[in-house]
Write a protein that holds these residues in place. Structure first.
Motif, PDB file in Angstrom:
ATOM      1  N   ALA A   1      -4.871   3.256  16.586  1.00 49.22           N
ATOM      2  CA  ALA A   1      -4.915   2.714  15.234  1.00 49.22           C
ATOM      3  C   ALA A   1      -4.793   1.197  15.254  1.00 49.22           C
ATOM      4  N   GLY A   2      -3.936   0.678  16.123  1.00 48.02           N
ATOM      5  CA  GLY A   2      -3.776  -0.766  16.229  1.00 48.02           C
ATOM      6  C   GLY A   2      -5.029  -1.456  16.732  1.00 48.02           C
TER       7      GLY A   2
ATOM      8  N   ARG B   1      -0.487  -5.119  13.977  1.00 49.69           N
ATOM      9  CA  ARG B   1       0.876  -5.378  14.451  1.00 49.69           C
ATOM     10  C   ARG B   1       1.805  -4.212  14.121  1.00 49.69           C
ATOM     11  N   ARG B   2       1.672  -3.674  12.908  1.00 48.70           N
ATOM     12  CA  ARG B   2       2.523  -2.553  12.521  1.00 48.70           C
ATOM     13  C   ARG B   2       2.283  -1.339  13.420  1.00 48.70           C
TER      14      ARG B   2
ATOM     15  N   GLN C   1       2.552  -3.863  23.710  1.00 49.35           N
ATOM     16  CA  GLN C   1       3.173  -5.181  23.784  1.00 49.35           C
ATOM     17  C   GLN C   1       2.158  -6.234  24.207  1.00 49.35           C
ATOM     18  N   GLY C   2       1.276  -5.875  25.108  1.00 45.32           N
ATOM     19  CA  GLY C   2       0.228  -6.803  25.509  1.00 45.32           C
ATOM     20  C   GLY C   2      -0.666  -7.188  24.349  1.00 45.32           C
ATOM     21  N   TYR C   3      -1.024  -6.216  23.531  1.00 48.47           N
ATOM     22  CA  TYR C   3      -1.828  -6.516  22.339  1.00 48.47           C
ATOM     23  C   TYR C   3      -1.068  -7.451  21.402  1.00 48.47           C
ATOM     24  N   LEU C   4       0.209  -7.147  21.188  1.00 56.65           N
ATOM     25  CA  LEU C   4       1.018  -7.969  20.286  1.00 56.65           C
ATOM     26  C   LEU C   4       1.125  -9.403  20.788  1.00 56.65           C
ATOM     27  N   ASP C   5       1.324  -9.558  22.096  1.00 56.43           N
ATOM     28  CA  ASP C   5       1.428 -10.900  22.663  1.00 56.43           C
ATOM     29  C   ASP C   5       0.155 -11.690  22.432  1.00 56.43           C
TER      30      ASP C   5
END
Length: 291
Positions: free
Chosen positions: A243-244, A257-258, A277-281
């Motif tokens: 989904a992200g 992000r959610r 976490q890699g995507y968020l970074d």
């Protein structure tokens, strides 16, 4: 200047959808590796659990040994096959195939499942479908998607005759994996449609449909499908990760992000969490602007 999100996410997306060993498919057409492995293992276990259990001491001992010592079980099962008649051939063949699968001897396991299927009564459509599906999964595990399709086709027909919707959906998912592996994504999408029709509450079918739609750049369809998957399994970290990715590629960084943060909460310390976490970074903090 920050790169567009589609380029930022590219390295992680390739890691998520990289080819399974031996499949020969390009990363752009492959389904998530961790989902493939989970699906394959669950399908094999389910097929074994649902098979009728032997009542003879020899058969019961064989199935118990398969769980405790697959090496020993191979010989036990072969000995049982040499003496078996009728339905016992099916049970011993199943036992042999399971033990060989546990040893990653997929070619031999495939043949054992095929032999067991062929020893099954012609009107026992459910057992024939399950054994055919297990043979197809063994073919996929050794990287022979074309052979898997040849085995899964008859298995699908048997499942339909058995009027077993769950089994029909499971085999359709296996066919989709095989079709993706031979770079026939449109046919894979059709197989996934059949899986959803047979079992509308199968979250895995909706998840794999969303993944394939995303890989075909059909982001509107992918979003609808991942929402359906999330509604059926709201605490599934694999669904959250997909989904992200779909949200990020659609330009909805907040939703992305959610979703990635939900993966961290649902599966801390897992490979899925590392990817999230890699995507968020790479997306950066809330409020980061992209061109």
């Amino acid at each position: 200047m920050m790169l567009p999100v589609s380029l930022i996410l590219a390295p992680f997306m390739l890691a998520q959808v990289g080819p399974t060993a031996g499949y020969g498919a390009s990363p752009a057409s492959q389904l998530p590796l961790e989902i493939i492995e989970k699906k394959q293992d669950e399908a094999r276990k389910r097929a074994v659990q649902e098979m009728p259990r032997p009542t003879t001491p020899r058969g019961a001992g064989c199935m118990a040994a398969a769980e405790a010592s697959p090496e020993r079980t191979v010989q036990v099962a072969r000995d049982a096959l040499n003496q078996a008649v009728g339905r016992e051939k099916v049970r011993a063949g199943l036992c042999l195939g399971v033990a060989l699968s546990d040893l990653d001897r997929w070619g031999e396991a495939q043949q054992a499942f095929v032999n067991a299927r062929d020893a099954t009564e012609a009107d026992d459509h459910q057992t024939r479908a399950r054994l055919g599906a297990m043979a197809g999964n063994a073919a996929l595990a050794q990287g022979d998607a074309a052979q898997a399709l040849m085995l899964l086709g008859p298995a699908a027909s048997e499942a339909k005759l058995a009027e077993d919707n769950a089994l029909t959906a499971s085999i359709a998912l296996d066919r989709a994996r095989a079709l993706v592996a031979v770079d026939r994504p449109d046919e894979a999408a059709d197989a996934l449609t059949r899986a959803r029709e047979a079992e509308p509450d199968n979250a895995q079918a909706w998840l794999l449909s969303a993944t394939l739609s995303r890989r075909q750049n059909k982001l509107i369809e992918a979003q609808t499908q991942i929402e359906q998957a999330a509604g059926l399994a709201p605490r599934d970290a694999e669904i959250g990760l997909e989904a992200g990715v779909i949200a990020a590629l659609s330009g909805n960084d907040g939703a992305a992000r959610r979703s990635f943060n939900s993966v961290l909460a649902l599966a801390p310390g897992s490979d899925l969490a590392t990817k999230a976490q890699g995507y968020l970074d790479q997306l950066g903090p809330e409020g980061a602007r992209t061109p």
